[in-house]
Enzyme design. Sequence first.
Site, mmCIF file in Angstrom:
data_model
loop_
_atom_site.group_PDB
_atom_site.id
_atom_site.type_symbol
_atom_site.label_atom_id
_atom_site.label_comp_id
_atom_site.label_asym_id
_atom_site.label_seq_id
_atom_site.Cartn_x
_atom_site.Cartn_y
_atom_site.Cartn_z
ATOM 1 C CG ASP A 56 25.230 41.777 31.400
ATOM 2 O OD1 ASP A 56 25.825 42.735 31.941
ATOM 3 O OD2 ASP A 56 25.788 40.686 31.186
ATOM 4 C CE1 TYR A 73 33.768 44.660 43.748
ATOM 5 C CE2 TYR A 73 35.402 45.163 45.433
ATOM 6 C CZ TYR A 73 34.113 45.269 44.939
ATOM 7 O OH TYR A 73 33.168 45.988 45.639
ATOM 8 C CB THR A 104 25.617 42.734 50.292
ATOM 9 O OG1 THR A 104 27.008 42.575 49.956
ATOM 10 C CG2 THR A 104 25.348 44.173 50.696
#
Length: 256
Positions: A63, A155, A190
């Site tokens: 991660d 985001y 994507t």
Amino acid sequence: MVTLNGQVALISGAAKGIGLATAARLAGDGADIVAIDLPGSDTGALAAAVAEAGRALEIVEGDVSDPDCWARAVAAAVARFGRLDILVNNAGISGPMAPIHRYPIEDFDKVMAVNARGSWLGIRACTAELRKRQGRIINISSTAGLGGPALLGAYAMSKHAVIGLTKVAAIGLAGDGVRVNAVCPAPTDTDMMRLVEEGKDAAEAAQIRARFAADCPLGRYGAPEEIAAAIAFLASPDSSFVTGAILSVDGGVKAR
């Protein structure tokens, strides 16, 4: 023309999407690849792409928000190849779609941890090796890092942070000859965009996709390979006087 022959690129989030396309492109340009992705990720396409280019691949599971992941990746690069020339901070998550005043705290923390903290940890871990070879760092931000999409607040904030990180690192590492730039893709074809399309209402995913495409002056999503081409330019000697740049690869979205 091979421009990266004998060099080593470390790419996070390399198993699919932009990361996979970047690994294929940089391997095609002559680089060996160290790839980071989450445990259990399907790396078959990645392995095939690098092998087809005739280059070597080292995979590190982890991660990117964990410093140990980065320490293992750098150690793997040095142990396997004896060097590190390029870092592509690509790993990222979109998080859920929600108004900023109702955004779940745990999701906010996760998005920031992966997108912003992960990119910073990558630079932190790789700098010592990159300094030895006047290396290059390419951070993947987003057109969301240049604006404020209302339902993707975490985001957008994380991608604004990546732009700030890019500028700070570009100035801080210029004296060592390490160049640091960011690429800001518009919506790209994507799996992550599939999640965004389905995030508000899965039944309206097709309409959401059409709206995203219509917002682009070129009238379509970008292809991962188109983003990878810009990354390859910033990784190559052709961009030798480019640092601190924020390059929109967006079909004209930010020209409006």
